[in-house]
Motif scaffolding. Structure first.
Motif: not given
Length: 44
Positions: A1-17
């Motif tokens: 499994m991939a290592e999770h890095k806090h803060g790497d995810m692009n949340i632009e769409v969620q912020e607009k929603t």
């Protein structure tokens, strides 16, 4: 499994929603309050 890095995810769409949701809720509250004031003045 991939290592999770806090803060790497692009949340632009969620912020607009979320911003859209907050805007709709705020305008709905303004509309409801305005409608209630109108009812109070008409039935006064």
């Amino acid at each position: 499994m991939a290592e999770h890095k806090h803060g790497d995810m692009n949340i632009e769409v969620q912020e607009k929603t979320f911003d859209g949701f907050v805007r709709i809720v705020a305008w709905s509250c303004v509309g409801i309050i305005g409608f209630l004031v109108f009812l109070a003045l008409v039935n006064g």
